[in-house]
Scaffold this motif. Structure first.
Motif, PDB file in Angstrom:
ATOM      1  N   LYS A 152     -17.902   2.976  13.015  1.00 16.65           N
ATOM      2  CA  LYS A 152     -17.169   4.218  13.070  1.00 16.65           C
ATOM      3  C   LYS A 152     -17.702   5.012  14.655  1.00 16.65           C
ATOM      4  O   LYS A 152     -19.108   4.208  14.874  1.00 16.65           O
ATOM      5  N   GLY A 192      -5.306  -7.330  -3.244  1.00 18.42           N
ATOM      6  CA  GLY A 192      -5.864  -6.660  -2.462  1.00 18.42           C
ATOM      7  C   GLY A 192      -6.531  -5.100  -2.191  1.00 18.42           C
ATOM      8  O   GLY A 192      -6.473  -4.205  -1.000  1.00 18.42           O
ATOM      9  N   LEU A 193      -6.728  -4.562  -3.068  1.00 21.53           N
ATOM     10  CA  LEU A 193      -6.960  -3.301  -3.942  1.00 21.53           C
ATOM     11  C   LEU A 193      -8.671  -3.002  -3.125  1.00 21.53           C
ATOM     12  O   LEU A 193      -9.116  -3.725  -3.890  1.00 21.53           O
ATOM     13  N   GLY A 194      -8.657  -2.431  -2.320  1.00 24.27           N
ATOM     14  CA  GLY A 194     -10.389  -2.472  -1.754  1.00 24.27           C
ATOM     15  C   GLY A 194     -10.283  -0.624  -2.726  1.00 24.27           C
ATOM     16  O   GLY A 194      -9.984  -0.585  -4.104  1.00 24.27           O
ATOM     17  N   SER A 195     -10.474   0.894  -1.789  1.00 24.85           N
ATOM     18  CA  SER A 195     -10.856   1.907  -2.223  1.00 24.85           C
ATOM     19  C   SER A 195      -9.860   2.056  -3.269  1.00 24.85           C
ATOM     20  O   SER A 195      -9.103   3.282  -3.877  1.00 24.85           O
ATOM     21  N   MET A 245       0.818  -1.401   0.011  1.00 24.53           N
ATOM     22  CA  MET A 245       0.132   0.108  -0.294  1.00 24.53           C
ATOM     23  C   MET A 245       0.581   0.987  -0.194  1.00 24.53           C
ATOM     24  O   MET A 245       2.015   1.044   0.604  1.00 24.53           O
ATOM     25  N   TYR A 254     -17.740  -3.705  10.484  1.00 23.77           N
ATOM     26  CA  TYR A 254     -17.455  -1.919  10.787  1.00 23.77           C
ATOM     27  C   TYR A 254     -17.978  -1.010  11.668  1.00 23.77           C
ATOM     28  O   TYR A 254     -18.975  -0.595  10.752  1.00 23.77           O
ATOM     29  N   LEU A 294     -18.340  10.185   0.845  1.00 23.15           N
ATOM     30  CA  LEU A 294     -16.916  10.491  -0.228  1.00 23.15           C
ATOM     31  C   LEU A 294     -16.465   9.465  -0.967  1.00 23.15           C
ATOM     32  O   LEU A 294     -15.853  10.404  -2.086  1.00 23.15           O
ATOM     33  N   ALA A 326      -8.299  -5.599   1.093  1.00 20.10           N
ATOM     34  CA  ALA A 326      -9.260  -4.230   0.828  1.00 20.10           C
ATOM     35  C   ALA A 326     -10.216  -4.036   1.855  1.00 20.10           C
ATOM     36  O   ALA A 326     -10.712  -2.587   1.521  1.00 20.10           O
ATOM     37  N   LEU A 327     -10.484  -4.748   2.382  1.00 15.82           N
ATOM     38  CA  LEU A 327     -11.585  -3.838   3.571  1.00 15.82           C
ATOM     39  C   LEU A 327     -11.089  -3.199   3.793  1.00 15.82           C
ATOM     40  O   LEU A 327     -11.693  -1.985   4.420  1.00 15.82           O
ATOM     41  N   LEU A 328      -9.208  -3.701   4.240  1.00 18.14           N
ATOM     42  CA  LEU A 328      -8.472  -2.458   5.404  1.00 18.14           C
ATOM     43  C   LEU A 328      -8.480  -1.379   4.788  1.00 18.14           C
ATOM     44  O   LEU A 328      -8.595  -0.197   5.443  1.00 18.14           O
ATOM     45  N   ASP A 329      -7.634  -1.502   3.563  1.00 16.84           N
ATOM     46  CA  ASP A 329      -7.664   0.056   3.043  1.00 16.84           C
ATOM     47  C   ASP A 329      -9.002   0.829   2.370  1.00 16.84           C
ATOM     48  O   ASP A 329      -9.287   2.074   3.225  1.00 16.84           O
ATOM     49  N   ALA A 330      -9.995  -0.074   2.795  1.00 14.35           N
ATOM     50  CA  ALA A 330     -11.083   0.607   2.845  1.00 14.35           C
ATOM     51  C   ALA A 330     -11.618   1.424   3.429  1.00 14.35           C
ATOM     52  O   ALA A 330     -12.035   2.927   4.060  1.00 14.35           O
ATOM     53  N   VAL A 331     -11.537   0.795   4.796  1.00 11.02           N
ATOM     54  CA  VAL A 331     -11.968   1.179   6.386  1.00 11.02           C
ATOM     55  C   VAL A 331     -10.800   2.450   6.380  1.00 11.02           C
ATOM     56  O   VAL A 331     -11.255   3.421   7.296  1.00 11.02           O
ATOM     57  N   LEU A 332      -9.559   2.188   6.035  1.00  8.80           N
ATOM     58  CA  LEU A 332      -8.536   3.199   6.495  1.00  8.80           C
ATOM     59  C   LEU A 332      -8.864   4.659   5.775  1.00  8.80           C
ATOM     60  O   LEU A 332      -8.157   5.557   6.495  1.00  8.80           O
ATOM     61  N   LEU A 333      -9.211   4.376   4.417  1.00  8.02           N
ATOM     62  CA  LEU A 333      -9.269   5.549   3.467  1.00  8.02           C
ATOM     63  C   LEU A 333     -11.064   6.385   4.313  1.00  8.02           C
ATOM     64  O   LEU A 333     -11.238   6.549   3.359  1.00  8.02           O
ATOM     65  N   GLU A 334     -11.631   5.379   4.956  1.00  6.32           N
ATOM     66  CA  GLU A 334     -12.772   6.435   4.938  1.00  6.32           C
ATOM     67  C   GLU A 334     -13.121   7.739   5.100  1.00  6.32           C
ATOM     68  O   GLU A 334     -13.793   8.228   4.511  1.00  6.32           O
ATOM     69  N   ILE A 380     -14.368   7.210  -2.356  1.00 10.95           N
ATOM     70  CA  ILE A 380     -13.075   7.417  -1.931  1.00 10.95           C
ATOM     71  C   ILE A 380     -12.816   6.458  -3.786  1.00 10.95           C
ATOM     72  O   ILE A 380     -11.507   7.173  -3.876  1.00 10.95           O
ATOM     73  N   GLY A 383     -11.257   9.841   4.108  1.00 14.18           N
ATOM     74  CA  GLY A 383     -10.668  10.455   3.153  1.00 14.18           C
ATOM     75  C   GLY A 383      -9.438  11.170   2.985  1.00 14.18           C
ATOM     76  O   GLY A 383      -9.154  11.832   1.887  1.00 14.18           O
ATOM     77  N   MET A 389     -13.575  -2.810  13.979  1.00 16.56           N
ATOM     78  CA  MET A 389     -13.634  -3.773  13.365  1.00 16.56           C
ATOM     79  C   MET A 389     -13.334  -5.010  13.884  1.00 16.56           C
ATOM     80  O   MET A 389     -12.202  -5.555  14.559  1.00 16.56           O
ATOM     81  N   PHE A 394     -18.126  -0.742   1.729  1.00 18.59           N
ATOM     82  CA  PHE A 394     -18.860  -1.397   2.851  1.00 18.59           C
ATOM     83  C   PHE A 394     -19.973   0.152   2.179  1.00 18.59           C
ATOM     84  O   PHE A 394     -19.894   0.908   1.808  1.00 18.59           O
TER      85      PHE A 394
END
Lengths: 160, 193
Positions: B61, A25-28, A9, B59, A105, B142-150, A107, B152, B71, A96
């Motif tokens: 917040k 594991g690319l998500g957003s 990442m 997940y 957002l 993928a799950l983790l990056d989405a959570v981390l970036l939520e 993203i 922005g 999580m 999600f």
């Protein structure tokens, strides 16, 4: 013997034939590859955010604009010729969703847009992309053929 | 010292979460000593293992003065097992498609994270609220990056308080709390650090 170069990442790597580049594991986030097929070299970046201009601090490899600029610099150092460069990308999902709430957002979508725009600015053609959806992607780039393999858990596998 | 204090936060919160899981499932749950990771993004696999593994993630917040992301991460099998027990199903449900099973898991996640947050809030005196739970089944990376970036934005290093929960029948899960930047000082302030 071909090596698989793993891109973490907020990171990017460049490699030469017969190596393969991979990010898991690319998500957003967006995985973007820029390659010179004749010279058989390529770079892959795992981009997390659209722009370094909104957020000034931090590792430049996590932003679309600064990361692509750095990766291109490395490719040119290896002798890449701009007119031969091509790009492909994948990722930018919305993993999600909260009941009754629009994701404020988006993203993933913004990342895909930003990477597309940055590549456009450089004049390098974006030959193929697979972005959006609600699922993660693991990608492998074959430097020899220029194929980008995209694997998902529940949405099949494809090559672009 | 800061790490020790964060471990203690993990202990207090996750202990409560494990207790609530235990009473929901009517089974004994073992909890590891929490691990505290302060890790650069590109090395996050060191904390999470192979980022390609399929995981079921709940997940939520955490909002308030010590905000963050919580999580609850399960293997597909463990998620099936929990849903089966909660719904008294005769066999393991298809977690990808069974909406009842997903809903049961969301509820379980909600109760666990609430227990975590109540413990944290009581201990620290900082009022905290929770979002509704979201559930996704995919590659952990993928799950983790989405959570981390939520939100922005993201720092180059991520702080994760990580507690493993386990029970009989190979039930295994991880409870993660990822405090937002400003939350850390507030939480540590409680310890006078």
């Amino acid at each position: 013997m071909s090596n698989i170069i793993i891109v973490g990442m907020a990171d990017y790597k460049v490699g030469k034939m017969p190596d393969k580049l991979m990010t898991v594991g690319l998500g957003s986030c967006i995985g973007v590859c820029i390659y010179d097929l004749q010279l058989q070299i390529a770079g892959m970046a795992h981009i997390m955010l659209p722009s370094s201009k909104e957020i000034t601090k931090g590792n430049p490899a996590k932003f679309a604009d600064t990361c692509i600029e750095m990766m291109l610099g490395d490719l040119y150092k290896l002798g890449a010729v701009k007119a031969r460069l091509k790009a492909k990308m994948a990722g930018g999902a919305q993993m999600f969703s909260f009941a009754g709430k629009a994701p404020f957002l988006k993203i993933g979508e913004r990342n895909a847009q930003a990477v597309g725009d940055e590549i456009k600015k450089t004049g390098i053609p974006m030959l193929a992309f697979d972005v959006g959806g609600t699922f993660g992607r693991t990608i492998h780039f074959d430097i020899k053929s220029g194929d980008l393999n995209i694997r998902t858990i529940n949405h099949g596998e494809k090559v672009i | 010292m800061r790490f020790e204090a964060l471990k203690e936060i993990g202990n207090i919160g996750s202990g409560n979460a494990a207790t609530s899981l235990s009473s929901m499932l009517q089974t004994r749950i073992d909890m590891s000593v929490p691990q505290v990771w302060l890790i650069p993004l590109e090395k996050i696999n060191l904390a999470m293992g192979d980022l390609d593994q399929t995981r079921v993630a709940l997940y939520l917040k955490v909002e308030g003065d010590a905000s963050g992301k919580a999580m609850f991460v399960l293997s597909e099998y463990s998620a099936q097992l929990i849903a089966k027990k909660l719904l008294y199903l005769p066999e393991l449900p298809d977690i990808f498609n069974d909406e009842m099973a997903q809903s049961a898991l969301k509820e379980a996640g909600n109760i666990m994270v609430s227990s975590f947050v109540i413990a944290l809030s009581t201990f620290s005196g900082i009022p905290l609220q929770l979002s509704t739970p979201a559930l996704a089944i995919d590659m952990i990376g993928a799950l983790l990056d989405a959570v981390l970036l939520e939100g922005g934005q993201i720092d180059d290093n991520v702080l994760i308080i990580d507690t493993k929960l386990s029970a009989a029948e190979e039930l295994e899960g991880k409870f993660l709390f990822i405090p937002d930047g400003g939350a850390l000082d507030k939480l540590l302030g409680v310890f006078g650090i």
